[in-house]
Structures are given as structure tokens and as C-alpha cells.
Design an enzyme around this catalytic site. Structure first.
Site, short mmCIF file in Angstrom:
data_model
loop_
_atom_site.label_atom_id
_atom_site.label_comp_id
_atom_site.label_asym_id
_atom_site.label_seq_id
_atom_site.Cartn_x
_atom_site.Cartn_y
_atom_site.Cartn_z
N ASP A 60 0.84 -1.20 0.00
CA ASP A 60 0.00 0.00 0.00
C ASP A 60 0.87 1.25 0.00
O ASP A 60 1.32 1.70 1.05
CB ASP A 60 -0.93 -0.01 1.23
N LYS A 101 1.63 7.96 0.35
CA LYS A 101 2.02 8.01 1.76
C LYS A 101 3.39 8.67 1.89
O LYS A 101 4.18 8.64 0.97
CB LYS A 101 2.11 6.57 2.32
N ASP A 112 0.22 -4.89 4.62
CA ASP A 112 -1.18 -4.53 4.39
C ASP A 112 -2.00 -5.70 3.84
O ASP A 112 -3.18 -5.55 3.53
CB ASP A 112 -1.26 -3.31 3.46
N GLU A 148 -7.95 2.58 0.37
CA GLU A 148 -8.18 1.59 -0.68
C GLU A 148 -8.72 0.27 -0.13
O GLU A 148 -9.37 -0.48 -0.85
CB GLU A 148 -6.87 1.33 -1.44
N ARG A 157 -11.07 -0.48 2.01
CA ARG A 157 -12.54 -0.61 2.01
C ARG A 157 -13.08 -0.76 0.60
O ARG A 157 -14.15 -1.33 0.39
CB ARG A 157 -13.16 0.60 2.73
N1 BES Z 1 -3.28 0.24 5.24
C1 BES Z 1 -3.65 1.52 5.71
C2 BES Z 1 -3.95 1.56 7.20
C3 BES Z 1 -2.76 1.44 8.10
C4 BES Z 1 -1.90 2.50 8.31
C5 BES Z 1 -2.54 0.28 8.80
C6 BES Z 1 -0.85 2.38 9.19
C7 BES Z 1 -1.49 0.16 9.69
C8 BES Z 1 -0.64 1.21 9.87
C9 BES Z 1 -4.91 2.01 5.00
O1 BES Z 1 -5.04 1.61 3.68
C10 BES Z 1 -4.86 3.50 5.00
O2 BES Z 1 -4.00 4.04 4.37
N2 BES Z 1 -5.78 4.10 5.72
C11 BES Z 1 -5.83 5.51 5.84
C12 BES Z 1 -7.27 5.92 5.71
C13 BES Z 1 -7.47 7.40 5.55
C14 BES Z 1 -6.95 7.86 4.22
C15 BES Z 1 -8.94 7.71 5.67
C16 BES Z 1 -5.27 5.90 7.19
O3 BES Z 1 -5.49 5.18 8.17
O4 BES Z 1 -4.57 6.91 7.26
ZN ZN Z 2 -4.12 -0.11 3.16
MN MN Z 3 -4.06 2.92 2.32
#
Ligand code: BES
Ligand code: ZN
Ligand code: MN
Length: 490
Positions: free
Chosen positions: A267, A274, A285, A346, A348
Site C-alpha cells: 500500500d 504516503k 497490508d 483503498e 474498504r
Molecule cells: N493500510 C492503511 C492503514 C494502516 C496505516 C494500517 C498504518 C497500519 C498502519 C490504509 O489503507 C490506510 O492508508 N488508511 C488511511 C485511511 C485514511 C486515508 C482515511 C489511514 O489510516 O490513514
Molecule cells: Zn491499506
Molecule cells: Mn491505504
């Protein structure tokens, strides 16, 4: 690694090492007392000397004790008896076993199950020790030789009561399921991509008569109208796959339990890229996928009399000239339109199509597992998985299964109040709901694709792996899932 029940005289045991534990302010009992007697009290002198310390966890190794056949006796301080519950017991088994992995010892007798553990009977202690030991002998070796870790061939457990050795075979299967999930999590994303996950699923299917594998490729998913999943996949050269593992352990007519695991093999965030710091850990992920594959493997090995389907949407989220973008509106498999506000939300998007597909199987229950939100790590840290469900009974049975296995979850609400955070002027739903209650709005988003199903969501963003220098996948929540499914089997 083989496990068995130990019986006989511990002082004469033909083994390389013996593990014993000491609960503060309590006399040595059982095998530990017998060893102490055989060696003329060296062990009790070690304890009285204060060398085990006050806090739990210190390990001392005694070498060539007189009157003791085994070369090594490992003594671990376990702290106060009143605080010695399941979690402390698991930790003691893991840490003592891990210590021996690097020693020349290959065969071990572990007497820790002889000690009183709060709320556990002899069988439960044996079962948990079997699983924890199996977990401890896992070592990542795929891309790094670890010659100093020689491993262990056999562990025999001493127990203080009646315990069925058959429990050890079950514990082994569960431990191997956990380790399968850990290995998949730890593998680098240039190896563990969607096609690699397909190959692993194929290997599991090949080993069991009752298991069938179906794989939906990108063309099929496009044709079927899985527009949300396909949008996420567009930026990557690694084609998306939907893995469907079916295990038939009961009558065909019986409704299956369905597990759905987020399988983002890397991811990057996509166009909503990111930050670079720690981005490597986004190889983890796909730990949701790893856990539903690991749990599936364990259920097949246990031969549980249930029907089980594990669904893994396997996709890589990358930035590219062909990537989906913020502002795009996509159409999900369920028919609902989604405005993409952030390409980093992504998980969801792939899960909503997988859930809608799972729903077609009329499941007895459907549980999705996902490293879904950073917000869950903020809310619960690394100790609990986040659990969300509209179904109180399902939620309670998952929480209880987790408590029973030391693989705990904690429930968050999914009230209607949160729904308006997902409103969009251009689509039925937005894919993000703002900073507030980020884990809940993500769960709420998923719930819109599981209507009418006994469904629950586990956010394992904090529990699936340990971050940082010694990063390592935990295999959670394989134990919670398998315990839940064992209970469904009755
Ligand atoms: N895979 C990530 C969530 C994540 C982040 C898990 C850090 C473990 C550690 C997910 O796809 C994501 O990026 N989520 C975002 C959602 C936001 C954009 C609403 C997040 O948590 O920042
Ligand atoms: Zn993710
Ligand atoms: Mn993500």
C-alpha cells in the site's frame, strides 16, 4: 517440530534441556522440585540468591547440574502467582523456547504446564503451550540465512493433571496456521504479490481433498462489475486476483462461514501517496488476507465439521499514469457508487466488492479482517484488534474466542450517527469520513455492503505486526478466528 506428553523421571530424562518456572514466594513443585532434589538444591539456591529478580521474565540457564541427565536447565522467573494468567503463561513459553532456538539443544522438556495458571485446566495449559511453542520455532528464512538459529526438533510437555495428547495435534495445526500467516506477512512485497497468494492458496488446496480453489482474474472481475476493486488495481503492473478457497467439512446444503481478508500486497497510498518514512511496513497490508488463509489452513487440517470459505481480494495499490484518482466516482459490485476522496483509503474499496461477493453465498456468518485504519492503532495500540458489528451475539462470541486464546479484540460502536460522515454530493458513499472516528467510519462503510448478513469486521492495523527494528508479523487474529470456528463446529 514434534510435540508430545512427557512422563517419567525428570532427572533421568533423555533430553537436551529442561524448562522450569518459578512463581514468586511459592515452593518448587512437581518436576522442578524433583530436579532440585536430584541436584542437591542448586535450583532453590539460585532462587534464594535473588538472581531471578523480582519482575517476571528473567531466564537463567544452569549447565550440567549434578544428578540431572539433561545438560541444560532453564529457570524462568514468573512473578506473582495471582498475576500468572494465560497471557503471562504464553509469554513464558514463547520466551523460554525462543532462548533455546539459538542453543545447540534440539530436544526439550517443558514443565511450565505443571504450574497453576489462572483459570486454565491441565488440558487448556497443554493446548496453549503447544500452540505457543509452535509459534516460537517459526523463523523467517526466505531471503536471509539464519545459521545461528538452529531450531528445535522436539518438545515434550509435563502437565499436572489429566490431559489428552490429542490436544497437541490440534495445537500444532493451529500453530502452523499462525506461522503461515506470519510468513506471508513478513515476505517482501516483490515476492508476496497477488499471484504469489494465488500460488499459496493452490498449495493448500492441493493438500486437502475437501478444499477447492477458485480464482477470479482481472478480466473476470471487470466483467462482473467489481469497479471499486478494479479502480484500486489500475496503478499496478501486478494484476489483481480474487482468491476463493472453499472447504467442505459438512453437508453441502449447510451455509458456509465466510472469512474475507484484505490483501493489499503493498500500500503506497496510490496518488494520495504516503510519506516515505516507514512505507516499507505497508508490505504488511495483506495481513488480513494472511490471517484468513492461515485460519483456513488450520480448519482444513483440523478437519472441522463446518463449511468455510476464505475470500482474498489481492491487489497492489500503486501510483501510475493509469491510477485511479481523488475525485473519481466508481461503481461497486453491489451497484452502489463511491466517490474516491483519498486513494489511500483503498482497503474498504477492495473489501466492499469482496463482501458483496461473499454475501451471495448466504453465509452463516461473514467476518472480514483488515489492516484498515491507522486510527485503530491510535485508539487501541498494539494489544487489541478493533471489532465492529451490528450483531451483538456474533460480536460477543468473537470477543470471547479472542479472550480464550489470548488474541483479544475490543468492540467499537457502529451507530447510525456516524453514517452522515460518509455522505457525498456525487455518489452514494464517499470512501473517507474525515479524521474523527476513522476506524468506525471505515467499518460503517463496509457495513453498507454486508446488509442482512451476520457480519463482523476486525481492524488489525495495530495487532497484525510488530513495527520497527525487529518488525515481525504476529499471525493475529488466526487464533481468534480458529477458536470461533471450532465453537461453530460444536
Ligand atoms: N493500510 C492503511 C492503514 C494502516 C496505516 C494500517 C498504518 C497500519 C498502519 C490504509 O489503507 C490506510 O492508508 N488508511 C488511511 C485511511 C485514511 C486515508 C482515511 C489511514 O489510516 O490513514
Ligand atoms: Zn491499506
Ligand atoms: Mn491505504
Amino acid at each position: 517440530m514434534q510435540t508430545s506428553l512427557f512422563s517419567g523421571d525428570i532427572a533421568q530424562a533423555d533430553t537436551d534441556a529442561i524448562i522450569i518456572g518459578h512463581l514468586k514466594d511459592t515452593p518448587l513443585t512437581g518436576a522442578a522440585a524433583r530436579l532440585d532434589e536430584a541436584c542437591g538444591g542448586v535450583i532453590s539456591q539460585l532462587i534464594e540468591s535473588g538472581d531471578l529478580g523480582h519482575k517476571a521474565g528473567r531466564i537463567r540457564q544452569l549447565f550440567k547440574l549434578p544428578g540431572v541427565q539433561a545438560q541444560r536447565v532453564l529457570v524462568v522467573g514468573l512473578g506473582e502467582a495471582e498475576k500468572f494468567g494465560l497471557l503471562a503463561f504464553q509469554k513464558a513459553v514463547r520466551e523460554t523456547t525462543a532462548r533455546l532456538l539459538k542453543s545447540p539443544a534440539m530436544r526439550v522438556v517443558n514443565t511450565l504446564p505443571e504450574l497453576p495458571v489462572k483459570n486454565l485446566n491441565a488440558g487448556e495449559k497443554l493446548f496453549q503451550a503447544g500452540i505457543a511453542s509452535q509459534e516460537s520455532v517459526y523463523v523467517y528464512r526466505e531471503t536471509k540465512e539464519q545459521p545461528e538459529i538452529t531450531g528445535l526438533d522436539a518438545i515434550a510437555f509435563a502437565v499436572d493433571g489429566q490431559a489428552d495428547a490429542g490436544l497437541l495435534a490440534q495445537a500444532e495445526a493451529i500453530g502452523r496456521g499462525v506461522n503461515r500467516a506470519r510468513e506471508l506477512g513478513n515476505l517482501p512485497p516483490n515476492i508476496c504479490n497477488p499471484d504469489y497468494l494465488v500460488a499459496v492458496a493452490g498449495e493448500i488446496a492441493g493438500r486437502h481433498d475437501k478444499v477447492d480453489l477458485e480464482v477470479l482474474d482481472d478480466e473476470r472481475m471487470e466483467e462482473m462489475g467489481m469497479g471499486a476493486l478494479m479502480a484500486v488495481a489500475r496503478g499496478s503492473h501486478n494484476k489483481p486476483r480474487m482468491i476463493v478457497l472453499r472447504y467442505q467439512g459438512a453437508d453441502k446444503a449447510q451455509a458456509p462461514h465466510v472469512l474475507v481478508g484484505k490483501g493489499i500486497t503493498f500500500d503506497s497510498g496510490g496518488i494520495s501517496l504516503k510519506p516515505g518514512q516507514g512505507m516499507d511496513e505497508m508490505k504488511y497490508d495483506m495481513c488480513g488476507a494472511a490471517s484468513v488463509i492461515g485460519a483456513f489452513q488450520a480448519v482444513a487440517e483440523l478437519g472441522l465439521p463446518i463449511n468455510l470459505v476464505s475470500i482474498v481480494p489481492a491487489v497492489e495499490n500503486m501510483p501510475d499514469g493509469n491510477s485511479y484518482r481523488p475525485g473519481d466516482v466508481v461503481k461497486s459490485y453491489a451497484g452502489k457508487t463511491i466517490e474516491v476522496l483519498n486513494t489511500d483509503a483503498e482497503g474498504r474499496l477492495i473489501l466492499c466488492d469482496a463482501l458483496a461477493y461473499g454475501k451471495e453465498m448466504n453465509p452463516a456468518s461473514m467476518i472480514d479482517v483488515a489492516t484498515l485504519t491507522g486510527a485503530c492503532v491510535i485508539a487501541l495500540g498494539h494489544h487489541a484488534s478493533g471489532l465492529m458489528s451490528h450483531d451483538d451475539e456474533l460480536a460477543e462470541s468473537l470477543l470471547d474466542a479472542g479472550r480464550h486464546m489470548g488474541d483479544r479484540a475490543w468492540r467499537l460502536p457502529l451507530w447510525d450517527d456516524y453514517q452522515s460522515q460518509l455522505d457525498s454530493p456525487f455518489a452514494d458513499l464517499a470512501n473517507v469520513g474525515g479524521r474523527e472516528a476513522g476506524s468506525i467510519t471505515a467499518g460503517r462503510f463496509l457495513s453498507c455492503f454486508a446488509e442482512g448478513v451476520r457480519w463482523a469486521h476486525l481492524d488489525i492495523a495495530g495487532s497484525a505486526w510488530k513495527s520497527g527494528k525487529n518488525r515481525d508479523a504476529t499471525g493475529r487474529p488466526v487464533k481468534l478466528l480458529v477458536e470461533y470456528l471450532r465453537r461453530q463446529a460444536g
